[in-house]
Design a protein around this motif. Structure first.
Motif, PDB file in Angstrom:
ATOM      1  N   GLN A 201      52.960  34.082  42.370  1.00  0.00           N
ATOM      2  CA  GLN A 201      52.343  32.864  42.888  1.00  0.00           C
ATOM      3  C   GLN A 201      52.747  31.625  42.070  1.00  0.00           C
ATOM      4  OE1 GLN A 201      48.094  33.623  43.435  1.00  0.00           O
ATOM      5  NE2 GLN A 201      48.590  34.471  45.439  1.00  0.00           N
ATOM      6  N   GLY A 202      54.062  31.549  41.801  1.00  0.00           N
ATOM      7  CA  GLY A 202      54.620  30.384  41.142  1.00  0.00           C
ATOM      8  C   GLY A 202      54.405  30.338  39.636  1.00  0.00           C
ATOM      9  N   GLU A 203      53.719  31.347  39.104  1.00  0.00           N
ATOM     10  CA  GLU A 203      53.442  31.365  37.660  1.00  0.00           C
ATOM     11  C   GLU A 203      54.232  32.500  37.018  1.00  0.00           C
ATOM     12  OE1 GLU A 203      49.433  31.467  35.003  1.00  0.00           O
ATOM     13  OE2 GLU A 203      49.179  30.974  37.131  1.00  0.00           O
ATOM     14  N   GLU A 204      54.684  32.281  35.778  1.00  0.00           N
ATOM     15  CA  GLU A 204      55.481  33.300  35.092  1.00  0.00           C
ATOM     16  C   GLU A 204      54.584  34.168  34.209  1.00  0.00           C
ATOM     17  OE1 GLU A 204      59.899  33.479  33.014  1.00  0.00           O
ATOM     18  OE2 GLU A 204      58.729  31.645  32.930  1.00  0.00           O
ATOM     19  N   PHE A 205      54.801  35.500  34.306  1.00  0.00           N
ATOM     20  CA  PHE A 205      54.012  36.442  33.501  1.00  0.00           C
ATOM     21  C   PHE A 205      54.943  37.361  32.723  1.00  0.00           C
ATOM     22  CE2 PHE A 205      51.206  35.202  36.913  1.00  0.00           C
ATOM     23  CZ  PHE A 205      49.964  35.103  36.304  1.00  0.00           C
ATOM     24  N   ALA A 206      54.477  37.791  31.552  1.00  0.00           N
ATOM     25  CA  ALA A 206      55.260  38.757  30.764  1.00  0.00           C
ATOM     26  C   ALA A 206      55.189  40.119  31.442  1.00  0.00           C
ATOM     27  CB  ALA A 206      54.691  38.844  29.353  1.00  0.00           C
ATOM     28  N   GLU A 286      51.508  42.778  46.354  1.00  0.00           N
ATOM     29  CA  GLU A 286      51.802  41.559  47.139  1.00  0.00           C
ATOM     30  C   GLU A 286      52.288  41.927  48.537  1.00  0.00           C
ATOM     31  OE1 GLU A 286      53.354  37.556  45.485  1.00  0.00           O
ATOM     32  OE2 GLU A 286      54.374  39.118  44.322  1.00  0.00           O
ATOM     33  N   GLU A 287      53.167  42.919  48.576  1.00  0.00           N
ATOM     34  CA  GLU A 287      53.758  43.345  49.853  1.00  0.00           C
ATOM     35  C   GLU A 287      52.688  43.813  50.840  1.00  0.00           C
ATOM     36  OE1 GLU A 287      56.764  46.879  50.906  1.00  0.00           O
ATOM     37  OE2 GLU A 287      57.533  45.539  49.359  1.00  0.00           O
ATOM     38  N   ASN A 288      51.569  44.294  50.298  1.00  0.00           N
ATOM     39  CA  ASN A 288      50.505  44.810  51.162  1.00  0.00           C
ATOM     40  C   ASN A 288      49.279  43.902  51.205  1.00  0.00           C
ATOM     41  OD1 ASN A 288      51.468  47.623  52.059  1.00  0.00           O
ATOM     42  ND2 ASN A 288      51.939  47.598  49.881  1.00  0.00           N
ATOM     43  N   GLY A 289      49.479  42.642  50.783  1.00  0.00           N
ATOM     44  CA  GLY A 289      48.408  41.650  50.902  1.00  0.00           C
ATOM     45  C   GLY A 289      47.251  41.833  49.944  1.00  0.00           C
ATOM     46  N   LEU A 290      47.444  42.620  48.884  1.00  0.00           N
ATOM     47  CA  LEU A 290      46.350  42.875  47.936  1.00  0.00           C
ATOM     48  C   LEU A 290      46.411  41.875  46.771  1.00  0.00           C
ATOM     49  CD1 LEU A 290      46.679  46.744  48.079  1.00  0.00           C
ATOM     50  CD2 LEU A 290      44.713  45.442  48.874  1.00  0.00           C
ATOM     51  N   ILE A 291      46.277  40.604  47.116  1.00  0.00           N
ATOM     52  CA  ILE A 291      46.455  39.531  46.133  1.00  0.00           C
ATOM     53  C   ILE A 291      45.340  39.526  45.097  1.00  0.00           C
ATOM     54  CG2 ILE A 291      46.725  37.033  45.808  1.00  0.00           C
ATOM     55  CD1 ILE A 291      49.046  38.442  47.343  1.00  0.00           C
ATOM     56  N   LEU A 293      43.571  41.976  43.969  1.00  0.00           N
ATOM     57  CA  LEU A 293      43.763  43.081  43.027  1.00  0.00           C
ATOM     58  C   LEU A 293      44.882  42.739  42.032  1.00  0.00           C
ATOM     59  CD1 LEU A 293      43.522  45.860  41.802  1.00  0.00           C
ATOM     60  CD2 LEU A 293      44.563  46.856  43.828  1.00  0.00           C
ATOM     61  N   ALA A 294      45.947  42.122  42.539  1.00  0.00           N
ATOM     62  CA  ALA A 294      47.045  41.692  41.661  1.00  0.00           C
ATOM     63  C   ALA A 294      46.522  40.702  40.617  1.00  0.00           C
ATOM     64  CB  ALA A 294      48.163  41.049  42.482  1.00  0.00           C
ATOM     65  N   GLU A 295      45.680  39.763  41.068  1.00  0.00           N
ATOM     66  CA  GLU A 295      45.112  38.766  40.151  1.00  0.00           C
ATOM     67  C   GLU A 295      44.206  39.430  39.111  1.00  0.00           C
ATOM     68  OE1 GLU A 295      45.104  34.844  43.067  1.00  0.00           O
ATOM     69  OE2 GLU A 295      43.334  36.128  43.003  1.00  0.00           O
ATOM     70  N   GLU A 296      43.470  40.431  39.556  1.00  0.00           N
ATOM     71  CA  GLU A 296      42.584  41.171  38.646  1.00  0.00           C
ATOM     72  C   GLU A 296      43.407  41.857  37.542  1.00  0.00           C
ATOM     73  OE1 GLU A 296      39.138  42.630  37.064  1.00  0.00           O
ATOM     74  OE2 GLU A 296      39.170  41.343  38.835  1.00  0.00           O
ATOM     75  N   LEU A 297      44.508  42.476  37.945  1.00  0.00           N
ATOM     76  CA  LEU A 297      45.364  43.172  36.975  1.00  0.00           C
ATOM     77  C   LEU A 297      46.017  42.200  35.994  1.00  0.00           C
ATOM     78  CD1 LEU A 297      47.138  45.852  39.223  1.00  0.00           C
ATOM     79  CD2 LEU A 297      45.343  46.254  37.548  1.00  0.00           C
ATOM     80  N   LEU A 298      46.268  40.975  36.456  1.00  0.00           N
ATOM     81  CA  LEU A 298      46.914  39.981  35.593  1.00  0.00           C
ATOM     82  C   LEU A 298      45.890  39.136  34.823  1.00  0.00           C
ATOM     83  CD1 LEU A 298      49.759  38.844  38.015  1.00  0.00           C
ATOM     84  CD2 LEU A 298      49.999  40.250  35.963  1.00  0.00           C
ATOM     85  N   GLY A 299      44.619  39.500  34.991  1.00  0.00           N
ATOM     86  CA  GLY A 299      43.563  38.823  34.229  1.00  0.00           C
ATOM     87  C   GLY A 299      43.262  37.426  34.714  1.00  0.00           C
ATOM     88  N   LEU A 300      43.546  37.140  36.000  1.00  0.00           N
ATOM     89  CA  LEU A 300      43.307  35.783  36.511  1.00  0.00           C
ATOM     90  C   LEU A 300      41.867  35.586  36.980  1.00  0.00           C
ATOM     91  CD1 LEU A 300      46.629  35.251  38.495  1.00  0.00           C
ATOM     92  CD2 LEU A 300      46.039  34.397  36.231  1.00  0.00           C
ATOM     93  N   HIS A 301      41.211  36.707  37.422  1.00  0.00           N
ATOM     94  CA  HIS A 301      39.813  36.664  37.846  1.00  0.00           C
ATOM     95  C   HIS A 301      39.483  35.438  38.669  1.00  0.00           C
ATOM     96  CE1 HIS A 301      39.160  39.992  35.163  1.00  0.00           C
ATOM     97  NE2 HIS A 301      39.667  39.306  34.151  1.00  0.00           N
ATOM     98  N   SER A 302      40.229  35.205  39.735  1.00  0.00           N
ATOM     99  CA  SER A 302      39.994  33.998  40.535  1.00  0.00           C
ATOM    100  C   SER A 302      38.834  34.217  41.499  1.00  0.00           C
ATOM    101  CB  SER A 302      41.256  33.633  41.307  1.00  0.00           C
ATOM    102  OG  SER A 302      41.580  34.691  42.173  1.00  0.00           O
ATOM    103  N   ASN A 303      38.569  33.209  42.315  1.00  0.00           N
ATOM    104  CA  ASN A 303      37.415  33.233  43.217  1.00  0.00           C
ATOM    105  C   ASN A 303      37.462  34.432  44.159  1.00  0.00           C
ATOM    106  OD1 ASN A 303      36.566  30.821  42.142  1.00  0.00           O
ATOM    107  ND2 ASN A 303      37.731  29.599  43.622  1.00  0.00           N
ATOM    108  N   GLU A 304      36.272  34.826  44.622  1.00  0.00           N
ATOM    109  CA  GLU A 304      36.154  35.998  45.491  1.00  0.00           C
ATOM    110  C   GLU A 304      36.756  35.780  46.863  1.00  0.00           C
ATOM    111  OE1 GLU A 304      34.841  39.079  44.593  1.00  0.00           O
ATOM    112  OE2 GLU A 304      34.967  38.161  42.639  1.00  0.00           O
ATOM    113  N   ASP A 305      37.037  34.524  47.247  1.00  0.00           N
ATOM    114  CA  ASP A 305      37.512  34.281  48.613  1.00  0.00           C
ATOM    115  C   ASP A 305      38.979  34.662  48.794  1.00  0.00           C
ATOM    116  OD1 ASP A 305      38.474  32.307  47.038  1.00  0.00           O
ATOM    117  OD2 ASP A 305      38.026  30.643  48.404  1.00  0.00           O
ATOM    118  N   CYS A 306      39.640  35.081  47.725  1.00  0.00           N
ATOM    119  CA  CYS A 306      41.039  35.553  47.889  1.00  0.00           C
ATOM    120  C   CYS A 306      41.034  36.867  48.624  1.00  0.00           C
ATOM    121  CB  CYS A 306      41.690  35.767  46.517  1.00  0.00           C
ATOM    122  SG  CYS A 306      41.892  34.251  45.602  1.00  0.00           S
ATOM    123  N   SER A 307      42.010  37.062  49.490  1.00  0.00           N
ATOM    124  CA  SER A 307      42.020  38.308  50.258  1.00  0.00           C
ATOM    125  C   SER A 307      43.151  39.170  49.820  1.00  0.00           C
ATOM    126  CB  SER A 307      42.144  38.009  51.732  1.00  0.00           C
ATOM    127  OG  SER A 307      43.326  37.297  51.961  1.00  0.00           O
TER     128      SER A 307
END
Length: 307
Positions: A201-206, A286-291, A293-307
């Protein structure tokens, strides 16, 4: 008397292995996901020693039948089988396997007892009559193809050997940390990561190898889409072919979605080793729309409205 000139010489036998040391239980070691590759590697190397060739004898399946580890063997050439029998008779196979297990498992000693059977015949009772042993083995045609798990372990062993040679060249230069954790989850600062960073999502991660925490979060949150993620991962992972995914669904049906997802990712981690990275899992999510969960794994903990 044996094979006709046109038919290939194929036979099968079972090698029964038992440790004479009470604290070393071979079936338990093989059933442990961390130790299994090490035990398999020792078996593979010792069998190669016995015939003088990596392909001299094929392992079809490894059965755990406490206190025995039982290896189903397939021989495709009479001369390979003859060499194996000589090695077995002289105690060279036993010595080789003890040494390889000692090295692979980092133990001081692994004393073994061995027994060889073909059908109902105990070949240990007739080892001096090599031709009779060959006949018994030839009569027993293999009753199965190679087990899926053996194929996966073969792949794992190949990639491990490649990793070791790369690691030997790079370890001094790149991995200066003295306290690296042990397998199956390699250190996050692994010097074998195929790519150093990745973009989400445009951000670089290790990039890093998957951790036990990633494993549990994935199993907990992926829910019904675990199979789809598995099919995305299978593009670059031979251990996750469709029959494997279907088998996991059946085998862990009673345990539910968490266990099915957990076992799927475990297969991926065991098969890919240090190549089982967060970047590959995030791409599959990402390929399966599980954004989320991806954010959770990367420690982003964003708002619940992400699908």
């Amino acid at each position: 008397k044996m094979a006709g000139s046109s038919a290939p010489w194929i036979g099968s036998a079972y090698l029964f292995l038992q440790s004479t040391c009470k604290t070393i239980v071979l079936p338990s070691l093989y059933e442990s996901s961390q130790k299994k590759p090490s035990v398999f590697k020792a078996l593979k190397l010792a069998l190669a020693d016995s015939t003088g060739s990596v392909n001299g004898v094929d392992m079809l399946k490894v059965h755990c039948s406490h206190p025995h580890l039982i290896v189903q063997l397939k021989f495709c050439k009479q001369e390979n089988c003859r060499r194996f029998l000589q090695s077995y008779r002289e105690g060279a196979l036993q010595e080789s396997l003890q040494n390889h297990l000692q090295l692979s498992l980092a133990m001081t000693t692994v004393p073994l007892e061995m027994e060889l059977k073909a059908g109902n015949e105990h070949l240990d009772n007739m080892l001096k009559d090599e031709d009779r042993c060959l006949e018994c083995i030839y009569r027993e045609k293999p009753d199965r193809l190679r087990d899926e798990e053996i194929t996966e372990l073969e792949e794992c062993l190949k990639s491990l050997i490649v990793h070791q040679s790369i690691n030997n060249n790079m370890a001094v230069k790149d991995c200066m940390s003295p306290n690296s954790p042990s397998l199956p989850y390699p250190s996050q600062g692994s010097c074998l990561s195929p790519q150093v960073t990745f973009v989400f999502q445009g951000e670089e991660f290790a990039n890093r190898t998957l951790t036990p925490d990633d494993h549990q979060k994935f199993a907990k949150l992926v829910s019904k889409k675990w199979k789809q993620v598995g099919r995305s991962l299978q593009k670059n992972c031979r251990a996750l072919r469709d029959p494997v995914i279907d088998n996991l669904a059946l085998e862990y049906d009673r345990e539910g979605l968490y266990e099915q997802a957990y076992q799927l990712l475990l297969r991926f981690i065991q098969s890919e080793g240090k190549k089982a990275t967060i970047a590959r899992l995030i791409a599959a999510l990402e390929e399966n729309g599980l954004i989320s969960l991806a954010e959770e794994l990367l420690g982003l903990h964003s708002n619940e409205d992400c699908s």
